[in-house]
Design an enzyme around this catalytic site. Structure first.
Site, mmCIF file in Angstrom:
data_model
loop_
_atom_site.group_PDB
_atom_site.id
_atom_site.type_symbol
_atom_site.label_atom_id
_atom_site.label_comp_id
_atom_site.label_asym_id
_atom_site.label_seq_id
_atom_site.Cartn_x
_atom_site.Cartn_y
_atom_site.Cartn_z
ATOM 1 N N LYS A 114 62.583 -44.929 63.241
ATOM 2 C CA LYS A 114 62.915 -45.210 64.643
ATOM 3 C C LYS A 114 63.775 -44.102 65.229
ATOM 4 C CE LYS A 114 62.491 -50.202 65.175
ATOM 5 N NZ LYS A 114 63.149 -51.421 65.636
ATOM 6 N N LYS A 196 51.021 -48.849 60.614
ATOM 7 C CA LYS A 196 51.153 -50.284 60.869
ATOM 8 C C LYS A 196 50.773 -50.606 62.310
ATOM 9 C CE LYS A 196 55.180 -52.062 61.942
ATOM 10 N NZ LYS A 196 56.496 -52.704 62.069
ATOM 11 N N LYS A 199 53.946 -53.090 67.991
ATOM 12 C CA LYS A 199 54.170 -53.327 69.410
ATOM 13 C C LYS A 199 54.523 -52.050 70.128
ATOM 14 C CE LYS A 199 57.301 -56.651 68.426
ATOM 15 N NZ LYS A 199 58.150 -57.827 68.516
HETATM 16 P P1 AMP Z 1 58.913 -57.283 64.918
HETATM 17 O O1 AMP Z 1 57.762 -57.181 65.828
HETATM 18 O O2 AMP Z 1 59.297 -55.989 64.332
HETATM 19 O O3 AMP Z 1 60.053 -58.084 65.446
HETATM 20 O O4 AMP Z 1 58.360 -58.124 63.682
HETATM 21 C C1 AMP Z 1 58.312 -59.526 63.686
HETATM 22 C C2 AMP Z 1 57.663 -60.023 62.412
HETATM 23 O O5 AMP Z 1 56.285 -59.626 62.380
HETATM 24 C C3 AMP Z 1 58.283 -59.458 61.138
HETATM 25 O O6 AMP Z 1 58.299 -60.461 60.139
HETATM 26 C C4 AMP Z 1 57.351 -58.352 60.769
HETATM 27 O O7 AMP Z 1 57.380 -58.081 59.391
HETATM 28 C C5 AMP Z 1 56.003 -58.902 61.202
HETATM 29 N N1 AMP Z 1 55.055 -57.827 61.521
HETATM 30 C C6 AMP Z 1 55.181 -56.889 62.502
HETATM 31 N N2 AMP Z 1 54.127 -56.054 62.513
HETATM 32 C C7 AMP Z 1 53.314 -56.461 61.490
HETATM 33 C C8 AMP Z 1 52.059 -55.990 60.983
HETATM 34 N N3 AMP Z 1 51.440 -54.946 61.518
HETATM 35 N N4 AMP Z 1 51.516 -56.650 59.946
HETATM 36 C C9 AMP Z 1 52.141 -57.740 59.402
HETATM 37 N N5 AMP Z 1 53.312 -58.216 59.836
HETATM 38 C C10 AMP Z 1 53.911 -57.606 60.869
#
Ligand code: AMP
Ligand code: TRP
Length: 333
Positions: A114, A196, A199
């Site tokens: 990041k 990955k 968002k």
């Molecule tokens: P975040 O969007 O970073 O707040 O992630 C929220 C949750 O979604 C966390 O548990 C992440 O590990 C999961 N997550 C985010 N992106 C992925 C992805 N591409 N594949 C699987 N899990 C994800």
């Protein structure tokens, strides 16, 4: 009673990766563990570690909460709340910073990634982010934390912080276990299967969001990068694009990856992609419909108020005890 805690940042549009890696998983745990307590929150304090547009973020906070409910979270069995409405998260975050070393935070992969991407200044909160996350978890004595693969390292540092605190002040925090799904812990970008699905991706071509319409979901899956081998096989190394699509099919269709491979054996990728496009459009369509119903029902605020009060009750007690352990405040006669 065992307690399960998790959160998602309202930092961008929710993706199919969030749904598969975290949200859907949480719902399944809730259904299969009738004896556990569930705490689930919108991690808005985490989102502001990088710049956010205030009115946009306000909207997204509600969106994430409504999407949790749309996915099937049971509001009667979940303490559903917004992180910033329970001030103890930030408070415990500070106390835990006094038990965390800069070196261990600088080693976090997500911080390195990041901060490389960050054009303006890198905030100190981006560095201390995993400590706040540890506070989110330890505040509720969580036994288990369901997350995707990318959060594994943050869970490890949370465990280290808890163990260090317990060694220093005596048993106090529960040391949590990460719950990372076997299939779907890391959904990859459809255009670049080495990355990955995120968002914050620059282009949305490889990204399916939970707000996409059926036509664009189908289009994105149809144009997903695969390979020229033309063999239906689950091989993350040699055929990463295809393996990712098989994983998505597996989770949304409720089949093991092997069963998906067997089902499409001997067929080209086109039929598989078409069926997967339909399956994804249907699953996300159903989610959107429920999301609209929840927004229209007007129940969201009542659920979030109740969640905030229940979370605060637990958190404030834990926080008081924590301060006493450390020796803060006055001696009470
Ligand atoms: P975040 O969007 O970073 O707040 O992630 C929220 C949750 O979604 C966390 O548990 C992440 O590990 C999961 N997550 C985010 N992106 C992925 C992805 N591409 N594949 C699987 N899990 C994800
Ligand atoms: N950092 C997590 C993410 O980006 C979100 C999060 C914040 C979280 N606090 C948490 C997840 C506590 C689980 C438990 O995905």
């Amino acid at each position: 009673m065992k307690r399960i805690v998790s959160g998602i940042q309202p930092s961008g549009t929710l993706t199919l990766g969030n749904y598969i890696g975290a949200i859907k998983r949480f719902v399944e745990l809730q259904q299969s563990l009738p004896d556990c307590e569930f705490y689930l929150f919108v991690a808005d304090l985490h989102a502001i570690t990088v710049p956010q547009e205030p009115s946009e973020m306000r909207r997204r906070i509600r969106d994430v909460a409504a999407m949790y409910l749309a996915a099937g979270i049971d509001p009667d069995r979940t303490v559903l709340f917004i992180q910033s409405e329970v001030k103890e998260h930030a408070e415990l975050g500070y106390l835990l910073q006094c038990n965390t070393y800069i070196g261990e935070l600088e080693r976090m992969t997500q911080f390195k990634d990041k901060s490389k991407k960050q054009e303006a200044g890198i905030t100190s909160a981006l560095l201390t982010y995993p400590v706040l996350m540890a506070a989110d978890i330890l505040l509720y004595d969580a036994d288990a934390v369901p997350v995707g693969e990318d959060q594994k390292q943050h869970l490890e540092i949370c465990r280290d912080i808890a163990i260090r605190f317990n060694n220093r002040y005596g048993e106090f925090f529960t040391v949590p276990e990460p719950l990372i799904p076997k299939v779907g812990a890391r959904i990859m970008d459809l255009q670049d299967p080495a990355r990955k699905m995120s968002k914050s991706a620059e282009s949305d071509k490889g990204l399916i969001t939970l707000y996409d319409d059926p036509a664009s979901i189908k289009r994105k899956i149809k144009s997903a990068v695969t390979d020229s081998l033309g063999l239906m096989n689950y091989d993350e190394e040699a055929q990463p694009g295809l393996a990712n699509l098989i994983t998505i099919y597996s989770v949304l269709g409720g089949l093991s990856p092997e069963a998906v491979v067997a089902k499409y054996q001997g067929q080209g990728y086109a039929q598989f992609k078409e069926d997967l496009g339909n399956l994804a459009a249907e699953s996300i369509g159903a989610l959107q419909q429920k999301y609209q119903e929840i927004i229209a029902s007007g129940r969201l605020d009542e659920i979030l108020d109740r969640g905030r009060d229940a979370a605060h009750l637990y958190a404030s007690r834990k926080m008081e005890k924590c301060k006493r352990k450390i020796g803060l405040g006055r001696i009470r006669k």
